[in-house]
Design an enzyme around this catalytic site. Structure first.
Site, PDB file in Angstrom:
ATOM      1  N   HIS A  52      16.180  47.772 -38.081  1.00  0.00           N
ATOM      2  CA  HIS A  52      16.927  47.602 -39.202  1.00  0.00           C
ATOM      3  C   HIS A  52      18.449  47.835 -39.208  1.00  0.00           C
ATOM      4  O   HIS A  52      19.258  47.660 -40.072  1.00  0.00           O
ATOM      5  CB  HIS A  52      16.210  48.679 -40.069  1.00  0.00           C
ATOM      6  CG  HIS A  52      14.971  48.607 -40.761  1.00  0.00           C
ATOM      7  ND1 HIS A  52      14.732  47.915 -41.754  1.00  0.00           N
ATOM      8  CD2 HIS A  52      13.869  48.746 -40.106  1.00  0.00           C
ATOM      9  CE1 HIS A  52      13.156  47.951 -42.122  1.00  0.00           C
ATOM     10  NE2 HIS A  52      12.860  48.313 -40.908  1.00  0.00           N
ATOM     11  N   ASP A  93      26.842  47.598 -40.936  1.00  0.00           N
ATOM     12  CA  ASP A  93      25.721  47.907 -41.626  1.00  0.00           C
ATOM     13  C   ASP A  93      24.669  46.661 -41.268  1.00  0.00           C
ATOM     14  O   ASP A  93      25.100  45.753 -41.049  1.00  0.00           O
ATOM     15  CB  ASP A  93      26.001  47.889 -42.990  1.00  0.00           C
ATOM     16  CG  ASP A  93      24.884  48.975 -43.810  1.00  0.00           C
ATOM     17  OD1 ASP A  93      23.819  49.230 -43.369  1.00  0.00           O
ATOM     18  OD2 ASP A  93      25.467  49.209 -45.032  1.00  0.00           O
TER      19      ASP A  93
END
Ligand code: GDG
Length: 449
Positions: free
Chosen positions: A154, A360
């Protein structure tokens, strides 16, 4: 066919009535699929009590918890996961603490997960492993069970030059290559992973890596949000009332919003400084704009996170000291967790969302805002995975304070026509990334491949 999901955290939260499904993120993405397949979720133990208390309610899913001795947990979670892999993958190299004992605990913890999954496994089950806490798990599973194994990472997979900083890099890559299919949010992370595998001597062809007789596929499967849910929140009249109350509280023509876990990767300090720069360089906005920053408490047992909190408090205090007037509060900082409905009210109240992580993996807040707001402007970091997909946002470099101040000024002045045009394009893109399809797409690719 059965399905086993393995993740560090369970998708439940404890209420007085017992465990109920959590909202948002992985829970939303994976629980529906798991329920359809009467599957099992294996996670690190949070609820010691056996029996009722650890049995999820309102859910067909079985939860299996893995418990750790305290020292091993600290080394695996607080140590290797969050003081080695997390900073490294987000390019915060000076924060990486290469301690051998952290890695040893990480190995032990991954083995403990493997043992538990092997116990739970029934022939024909598919196993889907989540994230950076469990890089060694796919290979450990392959040694124990004959399952189709999927893995999803992720967070960003860094460039191979950065990954090589890890003395255990080869073993970690070997570990994850135990999977049949490895997924990332963006083509860039796929590319970085393939180059890393090639560096360690693996044969790479297209998007496949050869491991002995097997070919492991590596694919981009971008995760999105629950558009059905956020669509409802964007129309809900109660949330509309709350949004208007927040707008009144802001007491200014325009409201800027930031929402993050309090994490150094999210660029909260730089964002506050960029807002300060806006007020300095564009004084016409003083008294006319307000900034709300929500920071959700996170990983408070890790020193770096407590230190960040101290620094954010300091900068918030300084900005207030310089600009606060009797009739104008330039900044409000909310260090707390909200319900999803409350969060949606903030999204609907804000004219501009300033989402500027320094790195991110994806960033779901950006999508939630753009999907929920009626005519707001999204200012987004070009270093978030989401920037790959949300091209109609105003993209900024989150390290460049002047650039961010300038983009903010532009966002605050953006004419209605341009706002609506950008927003409807963004909503269409977010619709296409709907989380409901994500797990199905990944599992279809895994099971057919
Ligand atoms: C990791 C990767 C990747 C936040 N505060 C509250 C709250 N939230 C919810 C948001 C959003 C989620 O948490 C945060 O997701 P992000 O994607 O923005 O960031 P990470 O937590 O760092 O997630 C990231 C993600 O995994 C998925 O793969 O996108 O890159 O770092 O959904 O709404 N929710 C509620 N109250 C809060 O106060 N209810």
């Amino acid at each position: 066919m059965g399905l086993i999901i393995v993740a560090n955290r369970a998708p439940f939260r404890l209420t007085p009535e017992g465990l109920v499904p959590a909202v948002g993120g992985l829970a939303t993405a994976l629980l529906p699929v798991l329920e359809r397949r009467h599957g099992v979720w294996v996670a690190a133990g949070e609820w010691r009590e056996k029996g009722q208390a650890a049995t999820p309610r309102e859910s067909q899913v079985r939860l299996e918890q893995v418990f750790f001795p305290e020292k091993e947990w600290q080394g695996y979670y607080g140590g290797f996961s969050n003081r080695v892999l997390w900073p490294l993958c987000h390019y915060f190299l000076e924060r990486v603490e290469l301690r051998r004992e952290f890695y040893q605990d990480y190995q032990r913890a991954n083995r403990r997960f493997a043992e538990r999954v092997a116990e739970v496994f029934r022939e024909g089950d598919t196993v889907f492993v989540q994230d950076y806490h469990l890089l060694l798990l796919p290979r450990l599973l392959r040694e124990r069970i004959a399952a189709k194994i999927g893995f999803f990472f992720h967070i960003p997979w860094p460039s191979s030059g950065v990954f090589r900083i890890l003395p255990w890099g080869r073993a970690l890559v070997e570990g994850v290559l135990g999977a049949d299919l490895i997924g990332f949010h963006t083509p860039e992370y796929v590319e970085n992973f393939l180059r890393t595998a090639a560096y360690y001597g693996y044969q790479v062809e297209g998007n496949r890596v050869r491991v002995g007789e097997r070919w492991v596929r590596v694919e981009a499967h971008p995760l999105g949000i629950d558009t059905g849910r956020f669509g409802e929140l964007s129309q809900d009249p109660h949330i509309g009332l709350h949004a208007r109350a927040l707008k009144r509280l802001a007491g200014a023509e325009r409201l800027i919003l930031g929402v993050d876990r309090l994490d150094y990767t999210k660029g909260i300090l730089e964002r506050l400084l960029a807002y300060e720069r806006l007020l300095q360089s564009y004084p016409q906005w003083r008294g006319r704009v307000a900034f709300f920053q929500i920071a959700t408490p996170s990983r408070t047992s890790v020193h770096a996170y407590r230190e960040l909190k101290r620094r954010v408090d300091e900068v918030v205090g300084r900005i207030m000291g310089s600009f606060l007037r009797e009739d104008w509060v330039p900044l409000r900082y909310f260090y707390q967790t909200y319900t999803q409905e409350e969060l949606a009210a903030f999204y609907r109240a804000a004219d501009v969302a300033l989402i500027t992580p320094l790195r991110d993996g994806m960033n779901l807040v950006a999508m939630e805002y753009a999907y929920t707001t009626e005519d707001g402007v999204l200012v987004l970091s070009n270093l978030a995975g989401a920037a790959e997909y949300l091209k109609e946002a105003l993209l900024v470099n989150p390290y460049d304070l002047d650039g961010m101040a300038q983009a903010l000024d532009r966002a605050l002045r953006m004419p209605e026509g341009e706002r609506r045009e950008r927003l409807s394009a963004l909503k269409a893109r977010i619709e296409a990334l709907n989380v409901q399809g994500w797990a199905e797409r990944f599992l279809a690719s895994l099971e057919e491949g």
